[in-house]
Write an enzyme that holds these catalytic residues in place. Structure first.
Site, PDB file in Angstrom:
ATOM      1  CG  HIS A 131      -1.774   1.137   1.134  1.00  0.00           C
ATOM      2  ND1 HIS A 131      -2.833   1.156   0.569  1.00  0.00           N
ATOM      3  CD2 HIS A 131      -1.638   2.453   1.924  1.00  0.00           C
ATOM      4  CE1 HIS A 131      -3.447   2.476   0.662  1.00  0.00           C
ATOM      5  NE2 HIS A 131      -2.846   2.996   1.408  1.00  0.00           N
ATOM      6  CG  ASP A 137      -5.427  -0.572   3.030  1.00  0.00           C
ATOM      7  OD1 ASP A 137      -5.144  -1.665   2.103  1.00  0.00           O
ATOM      8  OD2 ASP A 137      -5.859   0.335   2.587  1.00  0.00           O
TER       9      ASP A 137
HETATM   10  C1  GAR Z   1       1.251   0.860  -6.388  1.00  0.00           C
HETATM   11  O1  GAR Z   1       1.440   2.170  -5.907  1.00  0.00           O
HETATM   12  C2  GAR Z   1       0.672   0.441  -5.347  1.00  0.00           C
HETATM   13  O2  GAR Z   1       1.042   0.681  -3.915  1.00  0.00           O
HETATM   14  C3  GAR Z   1      -0.629   0.747  -5.302  1.00  0.00           C
HETATM   15  O3  GAR Z   1      -0.830   0.522  -6.815  1.00  0.00           O
HETATM   16  C4  GAR Z   1       0.070   0.875  -7.584  1.00  0.00           C
HETATM   17  C5  GAR Z   1       0.385  -0.136  -8.573  1.00  0.00           C
HETATM   18  O4  GAR Z   1       1.451   0.146  -9.257  1.00  0.00           O
HETATM   19  N1  GAR Z   1      -1.745   0.004  -4.706  1.00  0.00           N
HETATM   20  C6  GAR Z   1      -2.592   0.223  -4.035  1.00  0.00           C
HETATM   21  O5  GAR Z   1      -3.080   1.768  -4.043  1.00  0.00           O
HETATM   22  C7  GAR Z   1      -3.427  -0.442  -3.047  1.00  0.00           C
HETATM   23  N2  GAR Z   1      -4.331  -0.045  -2.164  1.00  0.00           N
HETATM   24  P1  GAR Z   1       2.201  -1.150 -10.293  1.00  0.00           P
HETATM   25  O6  GAR Z   1       0.836  -1.957 -11.120  1.00  0.00           O
HETATM   26  O7  GAR Z   1       3.193  -0.371 -11.100  1.00  0.00           O
HETATM   27  O8  GAR Z   1       2.931  -1.984  -9.206  1.00  0.00           O
END
Ligand code: GAR
Length: 209
Positions: free
Chosen positions: A110, A151
C-alpha cells in the site's frame, strides 16, 4: 520453495521488482507460478509473459454476477496451489472466502504509512493526492498481511519517504514506489520464503537468523 500467485491490475512495476528480486537473488526460495489480472489490458500481464510466467485475466466484466467472478478468481488461484498470494497493485476487493481460506497467506503493498491514508477509496494516485492536500511532510509505503478489512492486517515492513515542496501526485507516487514499495515488498517476500516471519495477533515478529 514458496509458490506465489501475484495479483495485479495495472502497470506492474511492483511485479517487476519481485521478478528482478528473484533473478538477482535478493529473494530466495520463492517463485511466481502465475500472474492474475482483473484488467485484460494491464501491462503487468505483458511483463509476466516476457518472463515466461503464466498470465491469466479474470475480469468481472466477463461474469454476470460478482459472486460468479469471485468464484472464478478463487478457482484460478486454487488451481495453482500457491503458498502465498501477493497483491501488487491489485485493485480488486478480495472475496471473503479468499481472505478466510488464505488467512496469513496474502500480502499487499500500500502506498502510504498505514494507518494514514488507507482504507476504502485510498488507492493508487488518489493516496498521493490526499497526502499532498493534507500537507504531511513524510509519507511512504507499507507491506502487510491481508485480512477481511481494507488495509487492516498485520504490518510486515514500512518505509518512510520525504514529501518535497514541489511534489505533484505523480512525482510523489514515483518516489514512493522507487524508494519504498520496490524495496519492502521483495524484502517481505524473502522473509516469508525463508521462514523469518511469525504473526502474533495483529503484530508481525521478525525471527532472528
Ligand atoms: C502501487 O503504487 C501500489 O502501491 C498501489 O497501486 C500501485 C500499482 O503500481 N496499490 C494500492 O493503492 C492498493 N491499495 P504497479 O502496477 O506499477 O505495481
Amino acid at each position: 520453495m514458496l509458490k506465489m500467485a501475484v495479483l495485479v491490475s495495472g502497470g506492474g512495476t511492483n511485479l517487476q521488482a519481485i521478478i528482478d528480486g528473484i533473478t538477482n537473488q535478493t529473494i530466495t526460495n520463492a517463485g511466481i507460478d502465475v500472474v492474475i489480472s482483473n484488467n485484460r489490458h494491464a501491462f503487468a500481464l505483458e511483463r509476466a509473459r516476457k518472463h515466461k510466467i503464466d498470465a491469466v485475466c479474470v475480469s468481472p466484466k466477463e461474469y454476470e454476477t460478482r459472486a460468479a467472478f469471485n468464484q472464478a478468481l478463487l478457482e484460478t488461484v486454487d488451481r495453482y496451489a500457491v503458498d502465498l498470494i501477493v497483491l501488487a497493485g491489485c485493485l480488486v476487493v478480495l472475496p471473503e472466502e479468499m481472505t478466510e481460506k488464505y488467512a496469513n497467506r496474502i500480502i499487499n503493498i500500500h502506498p502510504s504509512l498505514i494507518p494514514a491514508f488507507c482504507g476504502k477509496g485510498f488507492y493508487g494516485l488518489k493516496v498521493h493526492e490526499e497526502v499532498l492536500k493534507r500537507g504531511v511532510k513524510v509519507t511512504g509505503a507499507t507491506c502487510h498481511f491481508v485480512d477481511a478489512g481494507t488495509d487492516t492486517g498485520p504490518i510486515i515492513f514500512q518505509k518512510a519517504v520525504d514529501v518535497l515542496p514541489d511534489d505533484t501526485p505523480e512525482t510523489l507516487q514515483k518516489r514512493v514506489m522507487k524508494e519504498a514499495e520496490w524495496v519492502i515488498m521483495p524484502r517481505a517476500i524473502n522473509a516469508i520464503a525463508n521462514g523469518k516471519i511469525e504473526i502474533s495477533g495483529n503484530r508481525v515478529v521478525l525471527k532472528e537468523t
